[in-house]
Scaffold this motif. Structure first.
Motif, short mmCIF file in Angstrom:
data_model
loop_
_atom_site.label_atom_id
_atom_site.label_comp_id
_atom_site.label_asym_id
_atom_site.label_seq_id
_atom_site.Cartn_x
_atom_site.Cartn_y
_atom_site.Cartn_z
N GLY A 133 0.87 -1.04 -0.25
CA GLY A 133 0.69 0.40 0.27
C GLY A 133 0.95 1.10 -0.03
N ASP A 134 0.13 2.47 0.46
CA ASP A 134 0.92 3.74 0.01
C ASP A 134 1.91 3.52 1.45
OD1 ASP A 134 2.14 6.14 0.28
OD2 ASP A 134 0.21 6.93 -0.78
N VAL A 135 3.14 4.20 1.00
CA VAL A 135 4.12 4.41 2.36
C VAL A 135 3.73 5.52 3.26
CG1 VAL A 135 5.68 5.87 0.94
CG2 VAL A 135 6.94 4.36 2.70
N LEU A 136 3.03 6.34 2.90
CA LEU A 136 2.55 7.22 3.69
C LEU A 136 1.50 7.51 4.18
CD1 LEU A 136 3.30 10.36 1.22
CD2 LEU A 136 5.08 9.17 2.76
N LYS A 137 1.01 5.56 4.21
CA LYS A 137 -0.45 5.04 5.00
C LYS A 137 0.32 4.35 6.24
CE LYS A 137 -3.96 6.38 1.98
NZ LYS A 137 -5.17 5.53 1.53
N GLY A 138 1.29 3.81 5.54
CA GLY A 138 1.75 2.76 6.45
C GLY A 138 2.33 3.16 7.27
N LEU A 139 3.87 4.19 7.12
CA LEU A 139 4.43 4.55 8.39
C LEU A 139 3.68 5.42 9.44
CD1 LEU A 139 7.25 5.98 6.01
CD2 LEU A 139 7.56 4.50 7.50
N PRO A 140 3.05 5.49 9.28
CA PRO A 140 2.14 6.20 10.85
C PRO A 140 1.22 5.52 11.53
CG PRO A 140 1.50 8.05 8.82
CD PRO A 140 2.40 6.55 8.21
N GLU A 141 1.43 4.20 11.11
CA GLU A 141 0.64 2.87 11.94
C GLU A 141 2.22 2.45 12.48
OE1 GLU A 141 -1.27 -0.48 9.83
OE2 GLU A 141 -2.27 1.87 8.89
N CYS A 142 3.69 2.52 12.42
CA CYS A 142 4.92 1.99 12.66
C CYS A 142 5.03 2.58 14.24
CB CYS A 142 6.09 2.75 12.29
SG CYS A 142 5.82 1.30 10.37
N ASP A 143 5.20 1.70 15.16
CA ASP A 143 5.36 1.86 16.90
C ASP A 143 6.68 2.88 16.62
OD1 ASP A 143 5.25 2.11 19.59
OD2 ASP A 143 6.71 0.13 19.30
N ALA A 144 7.02 3.64 17.58
CA ALA A 144 8.18 4.66 17.96
C ALA A 144 8.58 4.61 18.95
CB ALA A 144 7.79 6.14 16.73
N SER A 145 8.37 3.16 19.79
CA SER A 145 8.98 3.76 20.99
C SER A 145 9.99 2.84 20.82
CB SER A 145 8.31 1.98 21.52
OG SER A 145 8.15 0.53 21.18
N GLN A 146 11.25 2.70 21.95
CA GLN A 146 12.54 2.32 22.03
C GLN A 146 12.88 1.02 21.25
OE1 GLN A 146 15.16 4.81 22.50
NE2 GLN A 146 13.51 6.22 22.46
N GLY A 147 12.18 0.55 21.73
CA GLY A 147 12.84 -0.63 21.23
C GLY A 147 12.21 -1.19 19.76
N SER A 148 11.93 -0.15 18.60
CA SER A 148 11.08 -0.96 17.32
C SER A 148 11.80 0.66 16.66
CB SER A 148 9.80 -0.61 17.13
OG SER A 148 9.17 -1.24 18.37
N LEU A 149 12.66 1.02 17.32
CA LEU A 149 12.96 1.94 16.21
C LEU A 149 13.92 1.46 14.56
CD1 LEU A 149 13.86 5.00 18.40
CD2 LEU A 149 12.37 5.12 17.00
N ILE A 150 14.10 2.47 14.03
CA ILE A 150 14.57 2.00 12.65
C ILE A 150 16.53 2.21 12.68
CG2 ILE A 150 14.79 2.02 10.47
CD1 ILE A 150 12.59 0.80 11.10
N ASP A 151 17.30 1.01 12.76
CA ASP A 151 18.61 1.48 12.30
C ASP A 151 19.22 2.56 11.27
OD1 ASP A 151 19.13 0.83 14.73
OD2 ASP A 151 18.71 -1.49 14.19
N ALA A 152 18.22 1.87 9.93
CA ALA A 152 19.10 1.78 8.87
C ALA A 152 18.09 1.98 7.57
CB ALA A 152 19.81 1.01 8.31
N TRP A 153 17.72 3.42 6.55
CA TRP A 153 16.68 3.32 5.70
C TRP A 153 17.93 3.31 4.67
CZ3 TRP A 153 11.86 4.58 6.76
CH2 TRP A 153 11.51 5.44 8.07
N LEU A 154 16.95 2.98 3.32
CA LEU A 154 16.86 2.54 2.34
C LEU A 154 16.30 3.21 2.08
CD1 LEU A 154 18.50 -1.23 2.30
CD2 LEU A 154 19.07 0.31 2.75
N LEU A 155 16.21 4.76 0.92
CA LEU A 155 15.22 5.23 0.49
C LEU A 155 14.86 4.66 -1.35
CD1 LEU A 155 15.45 8.87 1.83
CD2 LEU A 155 13.94 6.40 2.45
N ASP A 156 14.70 3.86 -1.37
CA ASP A 156 14.79 3.40 -2.52
C ASP A 156 13.63 3.21 -3.92
OD1 ASP A 156 16.07 2.14 -5.14
OD2 ASP A 156 15.48 0.12 -4.56
#
Length: 449
Positions: A149-172
Motif C-alpha cells: 500500500g501507500d508508504v505514507l499510510k503505512g509509516l504512521p502505523e509503525c510503533d516509535a517506542s525505543q525497542g522498535s526504532l529503525i537503525d537504517a533507511w533504504l530510500l529506494d
C-alpha cells in the motif's frame, strides 16, 4: 480504517532480466549491475557490514520500495555472514505496487548466489492483498515485514517506542521526478519520528528537494558519487531528535522483557498457542488446566474450519483476520507435512445461502480486488463440481482454507520442551504482588489462587 484496492506492478523487461516499470517509466535497478548498485548505494553508505558485525540486538532496516527484493536478499546474505546467531534482522519494506512472484523470480534467476534464500521467500511470499504481512526466514533470524500500500499510510502505523526504532533507511522508490507522491514532507517526518541518533539513511538520488527535506527534520546529509549513470547520491545520519506526540499512546509497545517464567491458564487452542509462542521465544511456561485433559471444552471439537474473513471493504477487521490466517499457515503447514497434526488445507467452500451474504461477497470481490490465490467466486454448478455433491447455492472457494482437528493442534503446541502442563488445576484468583509481580498460591491440592 479501510485501505485502497491494491494494484500489482506492471513491468516490461530489458535484456530479459532488468524489470522496467510501465507506470513510472523507470528501471527497478541499474542495467549495468544490480548487485553492485545495491552495495554502492545502500550497503556501504549505511556501513551495514561493520554494524552487523558489532550488533548486539535486533537490527531494523526500513525500505521504501520492495521491488524485486534484490536489496532484501543482499542485506540478508550479509546479515547471515557477519552477525551473531543470537540476534535477528527485522527488515520492513513498503511497496504500493508489488510485483507478482513470477516477475520477482525472473529477476532472482540472474543471481544464483541467492537461490536458497529466494526459494525460501517464494514458499512464504504473501498474497497480494493490501496491508501488513510478516514472513519469517532462516529459523526466525530474519523477519520480513511487508506493507502493501501507500508508504505514507503505512509509516504512521509503525510503533516509535525505543525497542522498535529503525537503525537504517533504504530510500529506494522510483526517482522523485517520476514518483513525486512518495517523496513528500510526510515521508521525512515519519523517518525522523521512527529514528534514533545513530540511525542512518542512503538513497540513489541527490535531488535538492530531498536533501533539504531530510535536513529540515534533523538528518545530516552528505553527497557522494552515484552508481553507473547516476552522477550523485546522498546519505547521512540523524543528528537531532525532535519530540513527537503519539496520537494513540495505548498502542506504544513496551520495552522488551528478558525471557523468564510464565504461567498460562487454560489448555485450549488459545492457551496452547500462547504457550507455544512464549516457549519458542525462550520462556519456561507452565500451563494450568482445570480439567483432567487438555482441549476438553470447545477446543475438543473434532474439526474446525480455517479460512480468512471477507468483508465489503478491506478494513482493520479483515486485515486482522488475514494476518491471523497467514500466521496459522506458517505454523500449521510444516506440522501437516510431517503428520504431526490432523487436518487438510487443500481448499474450502463457503456456501452463500442468504441473499445478504451473496450481495456482500460479490461487492467485496469487486471493491477490494482480492487475488484468486486467496478467494474465488463459484457458481452453483461450480460448487457442486468442487464438492462432488449437488449444491443449491453459490459460494466462495478459499484455495488455502480447509479444516483442522483442534485437539491435535493443542497437543502439538504443548509438546514444546519449554512447556510443562498441569491438569486438574483450578485457578481461583490471581493476586498482584507488591512491585508488580503476579503470585499463584495453592491453598489446596489441585487449586491455584
Amino acid at each position: 480504517m479501510s485501505v485502497e484496492k491494491l494494484e500489482p506492478a506492471q513491468v516490461n523487461w530489458i535484456d530479459d532480466s532488468v524489470p522496467h516499470s510501465t507506470r513510472f517509466d523507470d528501471y527497478y535497478f541499474s542495467s549495468d549491475n544490480g548487485l553492485e548498485e545495491v552495495d554502492h548505494t545502500f550497503i556501504q553508505p549505511n556501513r551495514l557490514v561493520e554494524r552487523f558485525t558489532h550488533c548486539k540486538d535486533t537490527f531494523r532496516i526500513a525500505e521504501t520500495g520492495f521491488g524485486s527484493g534484490l536489496n532484501f536478499l543482499s542485506v540478508v546474505q550479509l546479515w547471515l555472514q557477519h552477525s551473531s546467531a543470537d540476534y535477528s534482522l527485522h527488515f520492513i519494506s513498503f511497496e504500493k505496487y508489488p510485483m507478482h512472484w513470477a516477475d520477482i523470480e525472473r529477476v532472482h534467476q540472474s543471481y544464483p548466489q541467492f537461490s536458497a534464500l529466494s526459494a525460501d521467500l517464494k514458499a512464504l511470499y504473501p498474497l497480494l492483498v493490501s496491508g501488513w504481512h510478516d514472513v519469517y526466514l532462516c529459523n526466525n533470524r530474519i523477519r520480513l515485514t511487508l506493507w502493501f500500500g501507500d508508504v505514507l499510510k503505512g509509516l504512521p502505523e509503525c510503533d516509535a517506542s525505543q525497542g522498535s526504532l529503525i537503525d537504517a533507511w533504504l530510500l529506494d522508490g522510483f526517482t522523485p521526478s517520476k514518483n513525486p507522491d512518495m517523496w513528500q514532507p510526510a515521508l521525512y517526518q515519519q523517518m525522523a519520528r521512527l529514528s534514533h541518533l545513530k540511525t542512518t539513511f542512503a538513497t540513489f538520488t541527490a535531488a535538492g528537494s530531498v536533501r533539504r527535506a531530510l535536513q529540515k527534520v534533523g538528518f545530516q546529509v552528505e553527497k557522494a558519487s552515484g552508481y553507473g549513470k547516476k552522477r550523485e547520491m546522498c546519505f547521512g545520519q540523524l543528528n537531532q531528535v525532535r519530540p513527537f506526540s503519539s496520537k494513540a499512546p495505548w498502542f506504544a509497545r513496551p520495552d522488551p522483557m528478558p525471557t523468564g517464567t510464565a504461567i498460562v491458564v487454560g489448555a485450549g487452542l488459545a492457551g496452547a498457542s500462547v504457550a507455544y509462542q512464549l516457549a519458542n521465544a525462550g520462556w519456561k511456561v507452565t500451563v494450568l488446566e482445570a480439567h483432567p485433559t487438555v482441549a476438553s471444552q470447545a477446543s475438543g471439537n473434532l474439526a474446525g474450519t480455517a479460512h480468512p474473513l471477507i468483508t465489503v471493504d478491506w478494513n482493520l477487521r479483515s486485515q486482522w483476520y488475514l494476518q491471523g490466517f497467514e500466521a496459522m499457515l506458517r505454523l500449521i503447514l510444516p506440522w501437516l507435512a510431517e503428520d504431526e497434526v490432523q487436518g487438510e488445507l487443500h481448499g474450502m467452500v463457503q456456501m452463500l445461502v442468504t441473499q445478504t451474504s451473496l450481495e456482500r461477497a460479490k461487492e467485496a470481490l469487486q471493491r477490494v480486488g482480492l487475488p484468486k490465490e486467496l478467494v474465488n467466486w463459484l457458481t452453483c454448478e461450480e460448487v457442486s463440481t468442487t464438492l462432488g455433491t449437488e449444491a443449491t447455492a453459490e459460494g466462495l472457494f478459499f484455495p488455502k482454507g480447509g479444516w483442522l482437528n483442534p485437539p491435535s493442534v493443542v497437543k502439538r503446541c504443548l509438546q514444546h520442551d519449554n512447556i510443562i502442563v498441569k491438569v486438574n488445576q483450578n485457578v481461583k484468583s490471581i493476586v498482584q504482588q507488591e512491585g508488580g509481580g503476579g503470585k499463584f498460591s495453592p491453598p489446596m491440592a489441585g487449586a491455584y489462587i
